[in-house]
Design a protein around this motif. Sequence first.
Motif, mmCIF file in Angstrom:
data_model
loop_
_atom_site.group_PDB
_atom_site.id
_atom_site.type_symbol
_atom_site.label_atom_id
_atom_site.label_comp_id
_atom_site.label_asym_id
_atom_site.label_seq_id
_atom_site.Cartn_x
_atom_site.Cartn_y
_atom_site.Cartn_z
ATOM 1 N N CYS A 1 -0.844 -13.880 -22.366
ATOM 2 C CA CYS A 1 0.457 -14.367 -21.912
ATOM 3 C C CYS A 1 1.209 -13.304 -21.097
ATOM 4 O O CYS A 1 1.330 -12.165 -21.526
ATOM 5 N N HIS B 1 4.866 -12.409 -23.044
ATOM 6 C CA HIS B 1 5.040 -11.601 -24.250
ATOM 7 C C HIS B 1 3.758 -10.797 -24.439
ATOM 8 O O HIS B 1 2.697 -11.215 -24.000
ATOM 9 N N CYS C 1 2.449 -21.371 -23.858
ATOM 10 C CA CYS C 1 1.987 -20.251 -24.672
ATOM 11 C C CYS C 1 2.296 -20.565 -26.130
ATOM 12 O O CYS C 1 3.461 -20.755 -26.488
ATOM 13 N N CYS D 1 4.563 -17.394 -27.772
ATOM 14 C CA CYS D 1 6.010 -17.236 -27.616
ATOM 15 C C CYS D 1 6.707 -18.554 -27.293
ATOM 16 O O CYS D 1 7.929 -18.605 -27.224
HETATM 17 ZN ZN LIG Z 1 3.631 -15.935 -24.633
#
Ligand SMILES: [Zn+2]
Length: 591
Positions: free
Chosen positions: A41, A44, A62, A65
């Motif tokens: 990702c 994050h 995602c 997050c």
């Molecule tokens: Zn993420």
Amino acid sequence: MTTSYIPENLIEEIRQRTSIVEVISEHVPLKKVGANYKGLCPFHPEKTPSFTVNPQKGIFHCFGCGVGGNVFSFLMKHKQYTFPEAAELLAKRAGVRLPPRAGRVADAGTLELQEKLYALHKEAAYHFHHYLVGSPEGQAAREYLKKRGLGEAVVKSFLLGYAPPGWERLRRKFSSYSEEVLLASGLVVKREKGEGCYDRFRHRLMIPIHDDKGHVIAFGGRALGDEEPKYLNSPETLLFSKRNTLFGFHLSKEEIRREGYALLVEGYFDFISPFSQGIKNLAATLGTALTAEHLRILRPYASKVYLVFDPDAAGVRAAQRTLDLFLSSDLRAYVVSLPEGRDPDAVVREWGASRFKEYLKSAKPLVDFVIDQIVAKWDVTILDNQIACVNEVLPVLSKIPHEVERTEYLKLAANKIQISDQALLEELKKISFSRSEIPKIAPKKRRAPSREEWLVATLLWEPGLVATFKDQLDPTYLTDPVLKKVVSEVLLLEDYQPSLQSRVLDLFDQEEDRNYLSRLFMKPGSFFTNVEMMVSDCLKRLKESRIQSIKRALTRQVQEATQQKVSQEINSLLKKKSEIVSESREIFSKD
Ligand SMILES: [Zn+2]
């Protein structure tokens, strides 16, 4: 969200001609896993991929997050583009011609200008570099670098240069570029009196500023004598914005990823000097306070940031602002205090890189730093001061998102202010925790009734069902406002192109809603063999519960009216109730 100058049908054409996997792959390496693609990702830090892209639906989500959206919102979030900017870029890729934007250069023109500016900056960087390494005029700049202990290798890797004196050296050298392009680059300045323009940078050491992909997008010019200003930067241009730029990041980002943390410094030489001594996980802000954009750039690469400058110098207020920025990102911040107000450049030059690294070990969490700063202002042996100090510390404590940490810091702060932690806790409880004050990255887990979620996901997966059930689909059956909006909008559509999910996401301005819907849409299609029957049954149940809730509301109103003895009202309410009861009987008698 699509309220832009680009008509809906062109947005649709861009969507249909764009592969979300291809676009995202340019920023995030993706691997095919079943029907989806997965990668690390960019929003994050993570070690195992939870960032998922679905090419059929044209969406990403995602599961780490909770961020999600379509190809437009990916570019908006990842590159801080506006919707029209993202659409323009994708239109260019897909070969879709857009109408000119009113009041601005035509869009093809903007992109063309951008290309020209990249080319001009690159050529200008080599032009300056040539003067530094290969001309007698560059002598003063060479001596300056020598004094700073910076050798050939540094000059090369940072492509340092020298802008010779004179008012029109660059202007004449690049006469193949139009005056419009030269002015837009900020390398030349329009004369206030008379015609034409002149060079912005004269007799200065030139430091190219790159974007994260390594394009030169601006310059910093260091005075070689006593000229003011000491540092002269390119102005904000189509390519360059200080708020969005970290100096040297194109050279250091992989090192930051490897180390898992970034050392944040201020200014060119606090980057260049340690970097040349082998400390490479650096990033530098350029004459501007730290911004949320800067942290957004760092976040995919690091989980921790060491602030290697004197946050003290900017005062308590500035340090608290910085703390707020970090609390709303999910980066941890530490403050590295260097001795006697020295900057990283001086420490590395005088004492070497290993000594510099020693100071990192004594770094203090930014929260501690801010609390210490506040406490240091007061003589807490005096009662009045204790109260004033508590009043300043409490808002800081209230911002710490995790209960456990808040409790720890509370004890720490109480100790420093020399009061009991119980007393401080009582005060803290009085502060209302406004959630909006701390925009957290972790998504709020919102839950709509699962039946409603199933219905919406299934309708979008098989849009043919929308036509089949057009007469029975009533958005008011749904209680969740977001899902209700999806159904109303889908009913209005006249055609169902592929990637309907991606299209639906454009209807929502709130990132939170897009995150929620992308998670829902990621679920695989229905496994039922007879989907029509399931949808029909689902609609019936939704209608029934809608009727039940109306009945409950009416009963409540009847009770209230009875208490207030308003007989006329009771009669009309009872009538309504009996109507709705018979309607609900009808639904099930039809079977
Ligand atoms: Zn993420």
